[in-house]
Design a protein around this motif. Sequence first.
Motif, short mmCIF file in Angstrom:
data_model
loop_
_atom_site.label_atom_id
_atom_site.label_comp_id
_atom_site.label_asym_id
_atom_site.label_seq_id
_atom_site.Cartn_x
_atom_site.Cartn_y
_atom_site.Cartn_z
N THR A 133 0.89 -1.29 0.09
CA THR A 133 -0.41 -0.30 -0.04
C THR A 133 0.29 1.44 0.17
O THR A 133 2.18 1.55 0.92
CB THR A 133 -0.59 -0.02 1.30
N TYR A 134 0.43 1.85 -0.83
CA TYR A 134 0.70 3.17 -0.60
C TYR A 134 0.51 4.78 -1.13
O TYR A 134 -0.37 4.45 -1.83
CB TYR A 134 2.48 3.58 -2.02
N TYR A 135 0.48 6.01 -0.55
CA TYR A 135 -0.34 6.77 -0.97
C TYR A 135 0.23 7.99 -1.08
O TYR A 135 0.77 8.63 -0.79
CB TYR A 135 -1.82 7.19 -0.01
N HIS A 136 -0.25 9.05 -2.36
CA HIS A 136 0.04 9.77 -2.37
C HIS A 136 0.73 10.51 -0.93
O HIS A 136 -0.31 11.08 -0.47
CB HIS A 136 -0.83 10.56 -3.64
N PRO A 137 1.06 11.96 -0.93
CA PRO A 137 1.69 12.14 0.26
C PRO A 137 0.54 13.40 0.59
O PRO A 137 0.29 12.88 2.26
CB PRO A 137 3.40 13.41 0.17
N ASP A 138 -0.65 13.96 -0.21
CA ASP A 138 -1.70 14.83 0.42
C ASP A 138 -2.50 13.77 0.24
O ASP A 138 -3.51 14.50 1.19
CB ASP A 138 -1.76 15.36 -0.42
N MET A 139 -2.01 13.04 0.29
CA MET A 139 -3.70 11.89 0.80
C MET A 139 -4.01 11.18 1.95
O MET A 139 -4.67 10.95 2.72
CB MET A 139 -3.78 10.61 -0.22
N ARG A 140 -2.28 11.35 2.74
CA ARG A 140 -2.27 11.03 3.93
C ARG A 140 -2.93 12.02 5.10
O ARG A 140 -2.48 12.97 4.61
CB ARG A 140 -0.87 11.05 4.47
N GLY A 141 -3.59 11.41 6.11
CA GLY A 141 -4.15 11.89 6.99
C GLY A 141 -5.48 12.55 7.05
O GLY A 141 -5.90 13.13 7.33
N THR A 142 -6.04 11.92 5.82
CA THR A 142 -7.21 12.54 4.95
C THR A 142 -8.45 11.78 5.71
O THR A 142 -9.77 11.80 4.83
CB THR A 142 -6.68 13.11 3.72
N GLY A 143 -8.48 10.55 6.20
CA GLY A 143 -9.26 9.48 5.92
C GLY A 143 -9.02 8.55 4.48
O GLY A 143 -10.07 7.57 4.29
N PHE A 144 -8.98 8.66 4.22
CA PHE A 144 -8.37 8.09 2.63
C PHE A 144 -7.97 6.00 3.28
O PHE A 144 -8.82 5.51 2.49
CB PHE A 144 -7.46 8.81 1.60
N ASN A 145 -6.69 6.00 3.77
CA ASN A 145 -6.45 5.52 4.12
C ASN A 145 -8.08 4.09 4.54
O ASN A 145 -8.26 3.26 4.76
CB ASN A 145 -5.59 5.21 5.42
N ARG A 146 -8.13 5.30 5.90
CA ARG A 146 -9.22 3.84 6.42
C ARG A 146 -10.77 3.89 5.26
O ARG A 146 -11.24 2.30 5.02
CB ARG A 146 -10.18 5.43 7.42
N THR A 147 -11.06 4.83 4.04
CA THR A 147 -12.38 4.59 3.56
C THR A 147 -11.28 2.95 2.71
O THR A 147 -12.09 2.44 1.79
CB THR A 147 -11.87 5.28 2.46
N VAL A 148 -10.31 2.85 1.96
CA VAL A 148 -9.35 1.56 1.08
C VAL A 148 -9.92 0.33 1.86
O VAL A 148 -10.22 -0.36 1.94
CB VAL A 148 -8.73 2.97 0.53
N LYS A 149 -9.45 0.95 2.87
CA LYS A 149 -9.36 -0.22 3.74
C LYS A 149 -10.21 -0.33 4.39
O LYS A 149 -10.67 -2.41 4.67
CB LYS A 149 -7.97 0.00 5.49
N ASP A 150 -12.18 -0.33 4.37
CA ASP A 150 -12.73 -0.99 5.22
C ASP A 150 -13.04 -1.31 4.25
O ASP A 150 -13.69 -2.30 3.47
CB ASP A 150 -14.10 0.49 5.46
N MET A 151 -12.99 -0.39 2.89
CA MET A 151 -13.42 -1.51 1.54
C MET A 151 -12.84 -2.48 0.92
O MET A 151 -13.30 -3.60 0.83
CB MET A 151 -13.08 -0.70 0.42
N MET A 152 -11.27 -2.71 1.13
CA MET A 152 -10.67 -4.30 1.42
C MET A 152 -11.39 -5.07 2.02
O MET A 152 -10.95 -6.39 2.07
CB MET A 152 -8.99 -3.79 1.33
#
Length: 176
Positions: free
Chosen positions: A93-112
Motif C-alpha cells: 500500500t502506498y498513498y500520495h503524500p497529500d492523501m495521508r491523514g485525510t481519512g483516505f486510508n480508512r476508506t480504502v481499508k474498509d472497502m478491502m
Amino acid sequence: MSHLADPMRSDDVRAEPLAELHRADLKAACAADTEIWAIYPRNMGPEDFDAEFDGMLANDWASFALFDGDRLVGMSSFINAQPDASTVEIGATYYHPDMRGTGFNRTVKDMMIRRARDCGYAYVQFKVDARNERSCAAVMKLGARRLRMDEKDRTIWTGHVRDTVVFQLDTADWAG
C-alpha cells in the motif's frame, strides 16, 4: 485471488484492478515521496518503478490502483490469500503524500476488509516494517491486533534487514 479482484467503490474513492493503463499516473504518484521507499520491501521510486510495476502485473496478487475522484493517488493489494486458513494479507500500500491523514486510508481499508469478509476470509493480516510507525498506528486504528514481531524477517532492496510487525484483524469482530 480473482474473487477478491473486482473493482471497489465508496463515495469518491475507488479501487480498479491494476493494469498497464495505470502505469504513468501511478509512477507519478510514487515519485511524489521518494524517501518513503527506503522502508518498503521494493523500490517503486522512479529508478526502479517500471520493473517493479511489471512484477506487480505478473504476480498472483489482487492489486489495485486507488483513486480519489478521477485522480490516481496510490495502490494496495490482497497478498498471500490462504482460503484453507481463511486468511488474506493486505499490503503493498502506498498513498500520495497529500492523501495521508485525510481519512483516505480508512476508506480504502474498509472497502478491502469488507471485500475480504464478503469473500469468506475470517482474518486479514498486515505485515509492516517496524520502522514504519505511521503504518503501524494506522493498522491499529482499524482494529487489528499485533500478533508478533518477526525479527530479521527479510532483506529489503536497500540492503536493510527488516524486522516485520505482523497484525491480524478478525473480520467477524471488525466494526467497519
